[in-house]
Write a protein that holds these residues in place. Structure first.
Motif, PDB file in Angstrom:
ATOM      1  N   TRP A 157      48.530  81.214  48.583  1.00 52.67           N
ATOM      2  CA  TRP A 157      49.243  80.812  49.791  1.00 52.67           C
ATOM      3  C   TRP A 157      50.609  80.186  49.486  1.00 52.67           C
ATOM      4  CZ3 TRP A 157      50.027  75.833  48.805  1.00 52.67           C
ATOM      5  CH2 TRP A 157      49.089  75.184  48.014  1.00 52.67           C
ATOM      6  N   VAL A 180      43.842  77.414  54.165  1.00 51.68           N
ATOM      7  CA  VAL A 180      44.159  78.231  53.002  1.00 51.68           C
ATOM      8  C   VAL A 180      43.874  77.495  51.691  1.00 51.68           C
ATOM      9  CG1 VAL A 180      45.842  79.683  54.205  1.00 51.68           C
ATOM     10  CG2 VAL A 180      46.615  77.562  53.077  1.00 51.68           C
ATOM     11  N   ARG A 211      47.313  77.027  57.551  1.00 47.88           N
ATOM     12  CA  ARG A 211      48.442  77.897  57.930  1.00 47.88           C
ATOM     13  C   ARG A 211      47.984  78.779  59.082  1.00 47.88           C
ATOM     14  NH1 ARG A 211      50.892  80.768  53.120  1.00 47.88           N
ATOM     15  NH2 ARG A 211      52.058  78.808  53.060  1.00 47.88           N
ATOM     16  N   ASP A 229      53.104  74.842  58.298  1.00 46.48           N
ATOM     17  CA  ASP A 229      51.875  74.516  57.570  1.00 46.48           C
ATOM     18  C   ASP A 229      51.508  73.056  57.817  1.00 46.48           C
ATOM     19  OD1 ASP A 229      51.905  77.066  56.485  1.00 46.48           O
ATOM     20  OD2 ASP A 229      52.294  76.405  54.432  1.00 46.48           O
TER      21      ASP A 229
END
Length: 134
Positions: free
Chosen positions: A37, A128, A123, A44
């Motif tokens: 990621w 992630v 995310r 994020d």
């Protein structure tokens, strides 16, 4: 719980182990930059979980990756919320740390100092990265 890369480096430094110190820093950085990621993106969400320590209760902080308003092409972390009950500002340490240019990442400081086990990264509504303590 495993120590953060920075804590591991300090332990090695105290033991006068230059190879261990460099290995901890390089290993932490490679773990971050090698994550599927990586790099972080605007939007994020990063949750940092702190366990209780001495007289300080455990708490959590949530940061959002935003464009740095002071540095073109850079990103920074913005504190969104926290669960700290302290009134002395004992939270938000990673907010406002700019990343300088497209090769750096605002998540790097939290990753190296708090450690990946204390971080959860979301995310677009999907987790992630899930640390052990998050």
């Amino acid at each position: 719980m495993p120590e953060s890369p920075l804590s591991q480096a300090w332990d090695a430094k105290r033991n006068r182990d230059l190879g261990g110190e460099l290995g901890a820093i390089m290993g932490g950085y490679q773990a971050l930059t090698g994550a599927p990621w990586y790099p972080s993106r605007v939007g994020d969400l990063i949750q940092v979980t702190y366990e209780p320590c001495g007289t300080v209760e455990g708490f959590r902080e949530v940061y959002r990756v935003i464009d740095d308003p002071n540095t073109p092409e850079a990103k920074t972390l913005e504190l969104v919320t926290h669960t700290s009950k302290r009134e002395d500002g004992f939270f938000g340490a990673f907010a406002g740390e700019p990343s300088y240019g497209p090769e750096s990442d605002p998540l790097e400081t939290a990753w190296m100092e708090a450690g990946p086990d204390r971080l959860s990264i979301t995310r677009d509504g999907e987790v992630v990265h899930q640390g052990r303590q998050s």
